[in-house]
Write a protein that holds these residues in place. Structure first.
Motif, mmCIF file in Angstrom:
data_model
loop_
_atom_site.group_PDB
_atom_site.id
_atom_site.type_symbol
_atom_site.label_atom_id
_atom_site.label_comp_id
_atom_site.label_asym_id
_atom_site.label_seq_id
_atom_site.Cartn_x
_atom_site.Cartn_y
_atom_site.Cartn_z
ATOM 1 N N TRP A 1 95.735 20.864 41.975
ATOM 2 C CA TRP A 1 95.227 22.170 41.521
ATOM 3 C C TRP A 1 93.781 22.337 41.965
ATOM 4 O O TRP A 1 93.386 23.396 42.470
ATOM 5 C CB TRP A 1 95.327 22.251 40.001
ATOM 6 C CG TRP A 1 94.672 23.460 39.392
ATOM 7 C CD1 TRP A 1 95.221 24.700 39.240
ATOM 8 C CD2 TRP A 1 93.330 23.554 38.879
ATOM 9 N NE1 TRP A 1 94.311 25.559 38.655
ATOM 10 C CE2 TRP A 1 93.142 24.873 38.422
ATOM 11 C CE3 TRP A 1 92.287 22.644 38.759
ATOM 12 C CZ2 TRP A 1 91.951 25.301 37.856
ATOM 13 C CZ3 TRP A 1 91.097 23.071 38.189
ATOM 14 C CH2 TRP A 1 90.945 24.386 37.746
ATOM 15 N N SER A 2 92.984 21.297 41.795
ATOM 16 C CA SER A 2 91.578 21.371 42.161
ATOM 17 C C SER A 2 91.405 21.574 43.667
ATOM 18 O O SER A 2 90.509 22.313 44.108
ATOM 19 C CB SER A 2 90.860 20.093 41.715
ATOM 20 O OG SER A 2 89.480 20.159 41.990
ATOM 21 N N ALA A 3 92.261 20.927 44.461
ATOM 22 C CA ALA A 3 92.175 21.093 45.920
ATOM 23 C C ALA A 3 92.499 22.530 46.322
ATOM 24 O O ALA A 3 91.823 23.113 47.192
ATOM 25 C CB ALA A 3 93.128 20.117 46.599
ATOM 26 N N SER B 1 104.094 32.161 28.629
ATOM 27 C CA SER B 1 103.811 33.174 29.644
ATOM 28 C C SER B 1 103.907 32.569 31.028
ATOM 29 O O SER B 1 103.437 31.451 31.273
ATOM 30 C CB SER B 1 102.408 33.757 29.430
ATOM 31 O OG SER B 1 102.057 34.615 30.493
ATOM 32 N N GLN B 2 104.504 33.333 31.954
ATOM 33 C CA GLN B 2 104.568 32.910 33.350
ATOM 34 C C GLN B 2 103.195 32.925 34.005
ATOM 35 O O GLN B 2 103.014 32.356 35.092
ATOM 36 C CB GLN B 2 105.517 33.820 34.136
ATOM 37 C CG GLN B 2 106.993 33.555 33.875
ATOM 38 C CD GLN B 2 107.396 32.156 34.298
ATOM 39 O OE1 GLN B 2 107.145 31.733 35.427
ATOM 40 N NE2 GLN B 2 108.009 31.420 33.392
ATOM 41 N N ALA B 3 102.218 33.565 33.354
ATOM 42 C CA ALA B 3 100.877 33.621 33.935
ATOM 43 C C ALA B 3 100.324 32.222 34.185
ATOM 44 O O ALA B 3 99.669 31.971 35.205
ATOM 45 C CB ALA B 3 99.941 34.398 33.011
ATOM 46 N N TYR B 4 100.592 31.296 33.285
ATOM 47 C CA TYR B 4 100.092 29.937 33.450
ATOM 48 C C TYR B 4 100.688 29.286 34.691
ATOM 49 O O TYR B 4 99.985 28.669 35.494
ATOM 50 C CB TYR B 4 100.407 29.093 32.213
ATOM 51 C CG TYR B 4 99.590 29.469 31.001
ATOM 52 C CD1 TYR B 4 98.250 29.109 30.905
ATOM 53 C CD2 TYR B 4 100.150 30.188 29.955
ATOM 54 C CE1 TYR B 4 97.494 29.454 29.795
ATOM 55 C CE2 TYR B 4 99.403 30.536 28.845
ATOM 56 C CZ TYR B 4 98.074 30.171 28.771
ATOM 57 O OH TYR B 4 97.322 30.513 27.674
ATOM 58 N N THR B 5 101.990 29.425 34.867
ATOM 59 C CA THR B 5 102.658 28.827 36.016
ATOM 60 C C THR B 5 102.156 29.427 37.319
ATOM 61 O O THR B 5 101.843 28.706 38.283
ATOM 62 C CB THR B 5 104.179 29.020 35.911
ATOM 63 O OG1 THR B 5 104.642 28.434 34.693
ATOM 64 C CG2 THR B 5 104.895 28.377 37.082
ATOM 65 N N VAL B 6 102.055 30.735 37.362
ATOM 66 C CA VAL B 6 101.629 31.419 38.581
ATOM 67 C C VAL B 6 100.192 31.067 38.933
ATOM 68 O O VAL B 6 99.879 30.699 40.082
ATOM 69 C CB VAL B 6 101.790 32.947 38.428
ATOM 70 C CG1 VAL B 6 101.166 33.663 39.619
ATOM 71 C CG2 VAL B 6 103.269 33.315 38.298
ATOM 72 N N LEU B 7 99.305 31.154 37.963
ATOM 73 C CA LEU B 7 97.886 30.939 38.243
ATOM 74 C C LEU B 7 97.579 29.493 38.604
ATOM 75 O O LEU B 7 96.809 29.228 39.541
ATOM 76 C CB LEU B 7 97.040 31.381 37.049
ATOM 77 C CG LEU B 7 97.036 32.889 36.785
ATOM 78 C CD1 LEU B 7 96.262 33.202 35.514
ATOM 79 C CD2 LEU B 7 96.455 33.649 37.966
ATOM 80 N N THR B 8 98.170 28.530 37.882
ATOM 81 C CA THR B 8 97.900 27.132 38.222
ATOM 82 C C THR B 8 98.469 26.794 39.594
ATOM 83 O O THR B 8 97.892 25.995 40.331
ATOM 84 C CB THR B 8 98.461 26.169 37.165
ATOM 85 O OG1 THR B 8 99.850 26.449 36.950
ATOM 86 C CG2 THR B 8 97.713 26.302 35.854
ATOM 87 N N GLY B 9 99.579 27.418 39.957
ATOM 88 C CA GLY B 9 100.130 27.202 41.292
ATOM 89 C C GLY B 9 99.214 27.694 42.393
ATOM 90 O O GLY B 9 99.260 27.195 43.529
ATOM 91 N N LEU B 10 98.354 28.641 42.074
ATOM 92 C CA LEU B 10 97.401 29.198 43.045
ATOM 93 C C LEU B 10 96.052 28.482 43.024
ATOM 94 O O LEU B 10 95.176 28.806 43.833
ATOM 95 C CB LEU B 10 97.172 30.683 42.757
ATOM 96 C CG LEU B 10 98.376 31.614 42.931
ATOM 97 C CD1 LEU B 10 98.032 33.002 42.407
ATOM 98 C CD2 LEU B 10 98.803 31.673 44.392
ATOM 99 N N GLY B 11 95.870 27.548 42.093
ATOM 100 C CA GLY B 11 94.561 26.926 41.946
ATOM 101 C C GLY B 11 93.617 27.766 41.111
ATOM 102 O O GLY B 11 92.396 27.585 41.160
#
Length: 210
Positions: free
Chosen positions: A47-49, A171-181
């Motif tokens: 995620w950090s990368a 919420s799907q927001a967590y999945t989507v946002l963490t997938g984007l970094g």
């Protein structure tokens, strides 16, 4: 320096999601923060990368050796430690010795709470926890408000000596946002602000125990 340990022996409870959003929130507030990835899966590091590629780097330390948390860089005002699933007191001992607070994510079902019970019981026997010098709190993840399952889970959790300091909605927001970094705290839309409000009791508790 403050060290916030995110830990639960049960897998799939949202430890990494909690850790990276907490670290990003501290960074968004202008605080010096280091993310410590002690999980061999390396999800927080990936995620950090991705975040760094987007131009928003966040200092991240490989904490798998356990001793690295004792060598945090100077000026790291807050360290958020993401720990592996299955880690018990023995594996977490180096972190528990130096942590300022422990956050235990749980999911709102009787099955998940029962599966986490042994970890919570063991944590309660740690000398620092028993003496009251290491605060511990529960964060309920993936909550569907007003459902019977959520209400029953909260009743079960109130039977523990550890306070429930946040209920984070499903919420799907967590999945989507963490997938984007990214994190919830990189955005300011009305919908995202509603999600951010779920975190306010957690931030308040952390301020109280520091």
């Amino acid at each position: 320096m403050k060290i916030w340990l995110v830990a639960c022996a049960k897998g799939g409870v949202g430890k990494t999601t909690l850790a990276v959003n907490l670290a990003a929130a501290e960074a968004a507030a202008g605080h010096a923060v280091t993310l410590v990835d002690a999980d061999p899966q390396g999800s927080a590091t990936r995620w950090s990368a991705r975040r760094a590629e987007l131009g928003s780097p966040l200092p991240t330390l490989d904490g798998r050796s356990r001793s690295e948390v004792r060598r945090l860089p100077a000026g790291a005002g807050v360290a958020v430690v993401d720990t592996p699933a299955g880690a018990g007191e023995r594996e977490l001992e180096p972190f528990l010795d130096v942590a300022s607070a422990v956050l235990v994510p749980v999911q709102p079902s009787a099955f998940d709470i029962e599966a986490s019970a042994r970890f919570l019981e063991t944590l309660a026997t740690h000398p620092r926890v028993r003496r009251g010098t290491l605060p511990v709190a529960l964060v309920v993840n993936r909550v569907k408000p007003q459902t019977n399952a959520a209400q029953q889970a909260l009743e079960l959790l109130r039977g523990w000596n550890f306070p429930v300091v946040a209920q984070l909605r499903d919420s799907q927001a967590y999945t989507v946002l963490t997938g984007l970094g990214r994190s919830l705290f990189d955005y300011h839309s009305a919908q995202v602000r509603a999600h951010q409000d779920d975190w306010k009791p957690l931030f308040h508790w952390l301020q109280q125990v520091d």
